[in-house]
Design an enzyme around this catalytic site. Structure first.
Site, PDB file in Angstrom:
ATOM      1  N   LYS A   1       3.520  13.350 -47.464  1.00  0.00           N
ATOM      2  CA  LYS A   1       2.829  12.945 -48.698  1.00  0.00           C
ATOM      3  C   LYS A   1       3.361  13.738 -49.893  1.00  0.00           C
ATOM      4  O   LYS A   1       3.594  13.166 -50.966  1.00  0.00           O
ATOM      5  CB  LYS A   1       1.319  13.175 -48.565  1.00  0.00           C
ATOM      6  CG  LYS A   1       0.625  12.244 -47.604  1.00  0.00           C
ATOM      7  CD  LYS A   1      -0.848  12.636 -47.467  1.00  0.00           C
ATOM      8  CE  LYS A   1      -1.567  11.815 -46.425  1.00  0.00           C
ATOM      9  NZ  LYS A   1      -2.978  12.244 -46.265  1.00  0.00           N
TER      10      LYS A   1
ATOM     11  N   ALA B   1      -2.941  17.011 -48.172  1.00  0.00           N
ATOM     12  CA  ALA B   1      -3.550  17.382 -46.895  1.00  0.00           C
ATOM     13  C   ALA B   1      -3.737  16.141 -46.043  1.00  0.00           C
ATOM     14  O   ALA B   1      -3.822  15.023 -46.558  1.00  0.00           O
ATOM     15  CB  ALA B   1      -4.889  18.078 -47.129  1.00  0.00           C
ATOM     16  N   ASP B   2      -3.830  16.364 -44.742  1.00  0.00           N
ATOM     17  CA  ASP B   2      -4.148  15.285 -43.824  1.00  0.00           C
ATOM     18  C   ASP B   2      -4.950  15.860 -42.669  1.00  0.00           C
ATOM     19  O   ASP B   2      -4.575  16.888 -42.105  1.00  0.00           O
ATOM     20  CB  ASP B   2      -2.887  14.606 -43.290  1.00  0.00           C
ATOM     21  CG  ASP B   2      -3.206  13.259 -42.691  1.00  0.00           C
ATOM     22  OD1 ASP B   2      -3.252  12.278 -43.453  1.00  0.00           O
ATOM     23  OD2 ASP B   2      -3.452  13.197 -41.470  1.00  0.00           O
ATOM     24  N   THR B   3      -6.051  15.195 -42.340  1.00  0.00           N
ATOM     25  CA  THR B   3      -6.928  15.639 -41.259  1.00  0.00           C
ATOM     26  C   THR B   3      -6.862  14.625 -40.122  1.00  0.00           C
ATOM     27  O   THR B   3      -6.947  13.423 -40.363  1.00  0.00           O
ATOM     28  CB  THR B   3      -8.377  15.782 -41.761  1.00  0.00           C
ATOM     29  OG1 THR B   3      -8.400  16.743 -42.826  1.00  0.00           O
ATOM     30  CG2 THR B   3      -9.302  16.245 -40.640  1.00  0.00           C
TER      31      THR B   3
ATOM     32  N   GLY C   1      -3.679  19.523 -41.804  1.00  0.00           N
ATOM     33  CA  GLY C   1      -2.395  20.010 -42.276  1.00  0.00           C
ATOM     34  C   GLY C   1      -2.417  20.027 -43.785  1.00  0.00           C
ATOM     35  O   GLY C   1      -2.984  19.128 -44.415  1.00  0.00           O
TER      36      GLY C   1
END
Length: 193
Positions: free
Chosen positions: A55, A72-74, A109
């Site tokens: 991203k 961010a990525d969950t 992340g």
């Protein structure tokens, strides 16, 4: 160039916005569509970190030298399966049925990308324990809280977090979508905070 870099949040998540605001940080929101597929060989934390970095790279060409971008990525992992955002209510019910009565891992992340080219990528893990849920409880949650925008089909800050989460090992805020303790540390290294 200003002495304090401007923080740019590249996320549509109201929870991430809330957490950064509660940290007392000023930020600007920038949004764009980014493909969220990842190589199939990646495992757990690697998926979250890959997606956060992927991203960030989509925003790199437009980042000013005095800006720091946060992406961010969950993801939710049950055994070795990654449970992303459900496509519909039926998939949400299926995910929650799989999660109930078990422990699972939540990884977020994060990528911080400075306009001068510096970059850091990291992740945080929290283990979440769910009690057994009845089909009517799962149905109530899905109908009432519409968790289609949440990895694993739930938000720990919602009703289900109050009635189903029996124990957390790690950061609660990580489960909400941002490991703020670590984000704060890393932002200070970039001159933000």
């Amino acid at each position: 160039m200003s002495s304090t870099p401007r923080l740019i949040l590249a996320s549509n998540s109201p929870r991430r916005r809330q957490l950064l605001t509660e940290l007392g940080l000023s930020y600007e929101i920038r949004l764009r569509e980014v493909d969220e597929t990842y190589p199939p060989h990646l495992h757990r934390a690697e998926v979250a970190e890959f997606l956060a970095a992927h991203k960030a790279e989509a925003y790199r060409p437009d980042l000013a030298p005095d800006e720091v971008l946060l992406t961010a990525d969950t993801i939710v992992c049950l055994d070795d399966d990654v449970l992303n955002k459900p496509a519909d209510e039926a998939e949400a019910r299926a995910m929650l049925t799989r999660l109930q009565g078990r422990a699972h891992d939540v990884y977020t992340g994060v990528c911080l990308l400075h306009g001068d080219g510096r970059r850091t990528v990291f992740s945080d893990r929290t283990q979440v324990h769910f009690r057994a849920l009845s089909p009517s409880e799962i149905d109530f949650y899905v109908r009432t809280y519409q968790p289609l925008d949440k990895a694993g089909a739930y938000g720990a800050q919602d009703w289900i977090g109050m009635v189903a989460v029996t124990r957390l090992e790690g950061s609660y805020f990580n489960v909400m979508g941002l490991p703020v303790h670590r984000v704060w540390e890393e932002l200070q290294k970039f001159g933000v905070g």
